[in-house]
Design a protein around this motif. Structure first.
Motif, PDB file in Angstrom:
ATOM      1  N   ILE A  26      48.639  33.294  47.087  1.00 42.77           N
ATOM      2  CA  ILE A  26      47.379  33.947  47.462  1.00 42.77           C
ATOM      3  C   ILE A  26      46.401  33.919  46.288  1.00 42.77           C
ATOM      4  N   LEU A  27      46.897  34.167  45.091  1.00 44.71           N
ATOM      5  CA  LEU A  27      46.043  34.107  43.904  1.00 44.71           C
ATOM      6  C   LEU A  27      45.537  32.682  43.662  1.00 44.71           C
ATOM      7  N   ARG A  28      46.380  31.688  43.938  1.00 40.05           N
ATOM      8  CA  ARG A  28      45.945  30.286  43.812  1.00 40.05           C
ATOM      9  C   ARG A  28      44.850  29.965  44.821  1.00 40.05           C
ATOM     10  N   GLU A  29      44.998  30.471  46.051  1.00 39.35           N
ATOM     11  CA  GLU A  29      43.993  30.228  47.088  1.00 39.35           C
ATOM     12  C   GLU A  29      42.640  30.831  46.722  1.00 39.35           C
ATOM     13  N   LYS A  82      39.486  28.781  51.272  1.00 38.66           N
ATOM     14  CA  LYS A  82      39.551  29.505  50.003  1.00 38.66           C
ATOM     15  C   LYS A  82      39.615  30.997  50.301  1.00 38.66           C
ATOM     16  N   ARG A  83      40.519  31.682  49.635  1.00 41.74           N
ATOM     17  CA  ARG A  83      40.690  33.113  49.850  1.00 41.74           C
ATOM     18  C   ARG A  83      39.666  33.892  49.042  1.00 41.74           C
ATOM     19  N   ASP A  84      39.174  34.971  49.608  1.00 43.80           N
ATOM     20  CA  ASP A  84      38.210  35.850  48.955  1.00 43.80           C
ATOM     21  C   ASP A  84      38.866  36.531  47.752  1.00 43.80           C
ATOM     22  N   VAL A  85      38.165  36.555  46.628  1.00 43.49           N
ATOM     23  CA  VAL A  85      38.698  37.143  45.406  1.00 43.49           C
ATOM     24  C   VAL A  85      38.999  38.633  45.584  1.00 43.49           C
ATOM     25  N   TYR A  86      38.199  39.328  46.389  1.00 41.79           N
ATOM     26  CA  TYR A  86      38.420  40.764  46.601  1.00 41.79           C
ATOM     27  C   TYR A  86      39.707  41.006  47.381  1.00 41.79           C
ATOM     28  N   ILE A  87      39.991  40.161  48.335  1.00 47.23           N
ATOM     29  CA  ILE A  87      41.246  40.277  49.083  1.00 47.23           C
ATOM     30  C   ILE A  87      42.418  39.986  48.153  1.00 47.23           C
ATOM     31  N   ARG A 106      47.498  42.301  41.311  1.00 46.59           N
ATOM     32  CA  ARG A 106      46.801  42.760  40.102  1.00 46.59           C
ATOM     33  C   ARG A 106      47.744  42.757  38.908  1.00 46.59           C
ATOM     34  N   LYS A 107      48.995  43.141  39.127  1.00 46.59           N
ATOM     35  CA  LYS A 107      49.972  43.122  38.039  1.00 46.59           C
ATOM     36  C   LYS A 107      50.262  41.686  37.603  1.00 46.59           C
ATOM     37  N   LEU A 108      50.333  40.760  38.546  1.00 45.57           N
ATOM     38  CA  LEU A 108      50.523  39.351  38.195  1.00 45.57           C
ATOM     39  C   LEU A 108      49.362  38.854  37.336  1.00 45.57           C
ATOM     40  N   ILE A 109      48.144  39.221  37.715  1.00 45.54           N
ATOM     41  CA  ILE A 109      46.969  38.835  36.938  1.00 45.54           C
ATOM     42  C   ILE A 109      47.077  39.391  35.523  1.00 45.54           C
ATOM     43  N   HIS A 110      47.487  40.643  35.422  1.00 44.19           N
ATOM     44  CA  HIS A 110      47.633  41.279  34.102  1.00 44.19           C
ATOM     45  C   HIS A 110      48.685  40.557  33.260  1.00 44.19           C
ATOM     46  N   LEU A 111      49.827  40.255  33.857  1.00 47.61           N
ATOM     47  CA  LEU A 111      50.888  39.558  33.125  1.00 47.61           C
ATOM     48  C   LEU A 111      50.423  38.180  32.660  1.00 47.61           C
ATOM     49  N   LEU A 121      36.861  36.269  38.622  1.00 45.13           N
ATOM     50  CA  LEU A 121      36.725  37.715  38.422  1.00 45.13           C
ATOM     51  C   LEU A 121      35.313  38.097  37.985  1.00 45.13           C
ATOM     52  N   GLN A 122      34.526  37.106  37.553  1.00 44.73           N
ATOM     53  CA  GLN A 122      33.133  37.382  37.176  1.00 44.73           C
ATOM     54  C   GLN A 122      32.363  37.948  38.361  1.00 44.73           C
ATOM     55  N   GLU A 123      32.668  37.459  39.564  1.00 45.51           N
ATOM     56  CA  GLU A 123      32.013  37.978  40.772  1.00 45.51           C
ATOM     57  C   GLU A 123      32.282  39.471  40.939  1.00 45.51           C
ATOM     58  N   VAL A 124      33.511  39.885  40.674  1.00 49.30           N
ATOM     59  CA  VAL A 124      33.888  41.298  40.778  1.00 49.30           C
ATOM     60  C   VAL A 124      33.175  42.094  39.690  1.00 49.30           C
TER      61      VAL A 124
END
Length: 106
Positions: free
Chosen positions: A54-57, A7-12, A20-25, A79-82
């Motif tokens: 990467i976002l899926r991971e 699992k990829r780290d959310v911060y990475i 970040r733009k993909l998340i926004h869209l 994103l709650q962790e962030v």
């Protein structure tokens, strides 16, 4: 997800401006296919697809097949962790600002 893939780290995952733009869209829509996401970037479809992987991971994006097309949806829960991490520093800076305000008012 393949069990050999970590699992990829959310911060990475959110460190890259394209992701970040993909998340926004995706936050602005319920679900979007790759062909609707790609025109928002100056990179090719394959590169956008790699960023989505990467976002899926990091569990920030889910996807489902609809015919031949893959549709992507935001999963904002990681994103709650962030948010929790940032809230500590928000409190820190608010306290420092209050101290400075008191000093300046004296």
């Amino acid at each position: 997800m393949n069990s050999t893939v970590q699992k990829r780290d959310v911060y990475i995952a959110i460190a890259d401006p394209t992701r970040r733009k993909l998340i926004h869209l995706l936050a602005e829509s319920e679900e979007l296919p790759l062909y609707e996401l790609t025109p928002h970037f100056e990179i090719g479809r394959t590169a956008v697809s790699k960023h989505l992987a990467i976002l899926r991971e990091a569990d920030l994006v889910t996807n489902r097949k609809v015919g031949r097309e893959t549709r992507y949806q935001l999963n904002a829960a990681p994103l709650q962790e962030v948010k929790d991490w940032l809230s500590f520093y928000e409190k820190f800076w608010n306290e420092r600002a209050a101290i400075l305000k008191n000093i300046l008012e004296e």
